[in-house]
Design a protein around this motif. Structure first.
Motif, short mmCIF file in Angstrom:
data_model
loop_
_atom_site.label_atom_id
_atom_site.label_comp_id
_atom_site.label_asym_id
_atom_site.label_seq_id
_atom_site.Cartn_x
_atom_site.Cartn_y
_atom_site.Cartn_z
N ALA A 103 -44.64 24.83 21.73
CA ALA A 103 -46.11 24.91 21.75
C ALA A 103 -46.70 23.78 22.59
CB ALA A 103 -46.66 24.87 20.33
N VAL A 104 -46.17 22.57 22.40
CA VAL A 104 -46.66 21.42 23.17
C VAL A 104 -46.34 21.58 24.66
CG1 VAL A 104 -46.40 18.94 23.53
CG2 VAL A 104 -46.53 19.85 21.21
N LEU A 105 -45.12 22.03 24.97
CA LEU A 105 -44.76 22.26 26.37
C LEU A 105 -45.63 23.35 26.99
CD1 LEU A 105 -40.85 22.11 26.19
CD2 LEU A 105 -42.37 20.44 27.25
N GLY A 106 -45.99 24.34 26.18
CA GLY A 106 -46.87 25.38 26.68
C GLY A 106 -48.22 24.83 27.09
N VAL A 107 -48.79 23.95 26.28
CA VAL A 107 -50.06 23.32 26.61
C VAL A 107 -49.94 22.47 27.87
CG1 VAL A 107 -51.75 21.61 25.85
CG2 VAL A 107 -50.93 23.34 24.25
N VAL A 109 -46.97 32.00 27.39
CA VAL A 109 -45.77 32.66 26.86
C VAL A 109 -45.06 31.74 25.87
CG1 VAL A 109 -43.52 33.65 27.46
CG2 VAL A 109 -45.50 34.07 28.94
N LEU A 110 -44.96 30.47 26.20
CA LEU A 110 -44.33 29.51 25.29
C LEU A 110 -45.08 29.41 23.98
CD1 LEU A 110 -43.45 26.62 27.79
CD2 LEU A 110 -41.87 28.25 26.76
N ILE A 111 -46.40 29.39 24.04
CA ILE A 111 -47.19 29.29 22.81
C ILE A 111 -46.99 30.53 21.95
CG2 ILE A 111 -49.55 29.20 21.90
CD1 ILE A 111 -50.30 27.48 24.30
N GLY A 112 -46.95 31.70 22.58
CA GLY A 112 -46.73 32.93 21.83
C GLY A 112 -45.38 32.96 21.14
N ILE A 116 -53.77 22.54 19.72
CA ILE A 116 -53.13 23.42 20.69
C ILE A 116 -54.14 24.38 21.30
CG2 ILE A 116 -51.42 25.26 21.00
CD1 ILE A 116 -50.16 22.53 20.71
N VAL A 117 -54.96 24.99 20.47
CA VAL A 117 -55.96 25.96 20.97
C VAL A 117 -57.00 25.26 21.84
CG1 VAL A 117 -57.80 27.53 20.28
CG2 VAL A 117 -55.62 27.58 19.07
N PHE A 118 -57.46 24.09 21.41
CA PHE A 118 -58.48 23.37 22.19
C PHE A 118 -57.95 23.00 23.58
CE2 PHE A 118 -60.25 19.30 23.59
CZ PHE A 118 -61.59 19.65 23.71
N LEU A 119 -56.76 22.42 23.64
CA LEU A 119 -56.21 22.01 24.93
C LEU A 119 -55.90 23.22 25.80
CD1 LEU A 119 -53.84 19.08 23.82
CD2 LEU A 119 -56.11 18.94 24.88
N SER A 120 -55.44 24.30 25.19
CA SER A 120 -55.20 25.53 25.97
C SER A 120 -56.52 26.06 26.54
CB SER A 120 -54.55 26.59 25.09
OG SER A 120 -53.30 26.15 24.59
N ALA A 121 -57.57 25.97 25.74
CA ALA A 121 -58.88 26.43 26.21
C ALA A 121 -59.37 25.59 27.39
CB ALA A 121 -59.88 26.37 25.07
N VAL A 122 -59.02 24.31 27.41
CA VAL A 122 -59.36 23.47 28.56
C VAL A 122 -58.72 24.04 29.82
CG1 VAL A 122 -59.08 21.19 29.61
CG2 VAL A 122 -59.71 21.39 27.19
N GLY A 123 -57.47 24.45 29.70
CA GLY A 123 -56.79 25.08 30.83
C GLY A 123 -57.48 26.36 31.26
#
Length: 538
Positions: free
Chosen positions: A281-285, A316-319, A418-425
């Motif tokens: 999950a962290v690597l995905g972010v 994909v990693l997060i999923g 995780i969701v917040f940082l992904s949303a930044v992306g």
């Protein structure tokens, strides 16, 4: 049980056998060879569709059409193939993208016999990787599909093609050694030696061995996906590869890494996955944010798209790390969606390159008026890449977010981060994609001959529409794709949850969000996962 007719073996063998005839095919100007290769690709794709439409059960989560033959008994190597919901949609994607890539290579003039032979060999090898059920066979096919890609980049690539091709083969081939080492360790553990993936998943390994094997697979598949920091080969490969090669790289090869992470890491080594899931999950972010930020600094059009692919593979990693059927479902949908979108973008970048003879965005300014149709198609594909609602990219990423947020394995704090940082992306993605559109199609004209550029031709339009129609189709009706693997992702998620450590009472309730019955809350106890990351609230 082996079926009466070996359908999967036929699917694998047909392009390979067809490639053997190309050296002796009568031809003077390359026309017969390209027609022959394209016809082979179309027939192969039709064979794939016919086989799965008539003999594959969407509601069956187990392996189907299984074929087992003794191949090299002295080495314990068997020809073992099978298909389920993880592999079937990716085989269809492979057939679709590779056939269109063959059509996209219509103007290849240098060594056409060799080029189309390599395309058909790669066609077989890619499909075989997704269907292989023997780990040693999987390793050999994984290595085989690297060779055609290396040759296509090194012979038909750009000015730095030799550097890019060498970097590609060094990264991917050296990383593949970890597959072999982990496979041997798992195969020879215990009383029986086997390379059968299903049998290996049933073995009872010490957790230390399982963790080491998982780490080895993660390195190998992380290079192919690619995962930061093993990603640096991809921008160079895309920057120098011809457009058909980039279509296959982005549309198929990256998906092998995601598929293998689910098939071997998560499904075969579920206990180790419990320990590594937060890391994924962290690597995905990191992938999402790093890829998006790195795209800004790229003047080369294809290198910018390559970093975009790195960013999108982070989802994909997060999923995969979510422990939910919805999250794994989203990872599969993201791979399918990105395969179509990336193939369209790299194909259209090739169309632009054929007219401008440059990949520098600063030298392309102002071509929208001379190439309006190409501009419209490129804009459409870019909107799909930035996950515009109504397109496949939006559905895939939304499903992954829902899969993670509904997971009861992680604590609320971890999920929020995780969701917040992904949303930044996600916020950065439209900025670099819209900036790319502005620099390529608008702005000041830097070349006087841009006005005489020809727009997309009927052949190019047909390829683009073949890729864009399923993108909008999946976006409006995701069940087109999800029904092919729903039952399998549910089974994989249940398998992973069964491997979770024993639930035990936790004394420090301050680590978790308190519900009315907070005193009965429990959490997963694991020696290597911080308790703040994992919790189960009844």
């Amino acid at each position: 049980m082996t079926p009466e007719f070996p359908w999967l073996t036929a699917i694998i063998a047909f392009p390979l056998i067809a490639a053997l005839a190309i050296p002796v095919l009568p031809d003077t100007d390359g026309k017969n060879v390209r027609l022959y290769a394209l016809s082979t690709g179309i027939l192969e794709f039709c064979l794939i569709i016919y086989t799965f439409a008539t003999r594959y059960d969407f509601n069956n989560s187990s392996l189907q059409l299984v074929e087992n033959y003794s191949w090299v008994p002295q080495l314990g190597l068997n020809w073992s193939v099978g298909v389920d919901g993880l592999s079937m949609p990716l085989v269809v994607l492979t057939g679709f993208v590779t056939t269109l890539a063959t059509f996209a290579a219509w103007n290849i003039q240098i060594k056409p016999r060799l080029f189309y032979s390599l395309m058909l060999v790669m066609y077989s090898a890619q499909i075989a990787v997704f269907l292989a059920q023997d780990l040693l066979m999987f390793f050999m096919l994984w290595e085989l599909e690297l060779v055609p890609v290396y040759l296509i980049i090194s012979i038909w690539g750009g000015a730095q093609r030799f550097y890019a091709a060498t970097k590609f083969i060094l990264y991917t081939a050296l990383a593949s050694i970890f597959i072999l080492v982990a496979a041997l360790a798992l195969a020879f553990y215990g009383d029986t030696a086997t390379f059968n993936i299903t049998a290996l998943g049933l073995k009872d390994y010490p957790i230390e061995l399982e963790l080491l094997a998982y780490a080895g697979f993660l390195i190998a598949f992380g290079v192919k996906l690619p995962i930061f920091p093993f990603h640096t080969w991809l921008p160079d490969a895309h920057g120098e590869a011809p457009a058909p090669g980039s279509m296959i790289l982005a549309g198929v090869l990256l998906k092998m890494g995601g598929y293998a992470l689910i098939r071997l890491n998560a499904e075969m080594l579920p206990h180790a996955h419990v320990y590594f899931a937060p890391v994924l999950a962290v690597l995905g972010v990191v992938n999402i944010i790093y890829g998006a930020l790195a795209a800004f600094s790229q003047d080369n059009l294809k290198r910018r798209l390559a970093y975009s692919s790195i960013s999108h593979m982070g989802f994909v990693l997060i999923g995969i790390s979510s422990f939910t059927a919805l999250g794994i479902n989203g990872a599969m949908l993201q791979m399918i969606s990105h395969g179509l979108i990336a193939a369209a973008l790299f194909f259209l970048s090739g169309v632009i390159y054929e007219r401008t003879h440059t990949l520098s965005m600063d030298k392309m300014g102002g071509i929208a008026k001379s190439m309006p149709t190409t501009f419209a198609l490129f804009t459409f594909a870019s909107m799909a890449s930035l996950a515009l609602p109504g397109m496949s990219g939006f559905v895939g990423e939304l499903t992954i977010f829902l899969g993670l947020t509904t997971s009861d394995v992680y604590s609320s704090g971890f999920k929020i981060i995780i969701v917040f940082l992904s949303a930044v992306g996600l916020l950065i993605t439209p900025i670099y994609l819209l900036s790319m559109l502005r620099r390529v199609f608008f702005g000041q004209k830097l070349e006087s001959n841009l006005e005489v550029l020809g727009d997309a031709k009927p052949r190019e339009l047909s390829i683009a529409f073949c890729l864009l129609i399923p993108i909008i189709g999946i976006g409006l009706y995701p069940k087109i794709a999800t029904q092919t693997y729903d039952s399998t992702t549910v089974a994989v998620a249940a398998h992973l949850r069964a491997a979770l450590p024993t639930v035990a009472q936790v004394k420090d309730y301050s680590l978790y969000a308190r519900s009315p019955d907070w005193q009965s809350q429990t959490a997963i106890v694991s020696p290597t996962i911080p308790r703040k990351l994992v919790s189960i609230v009844p």
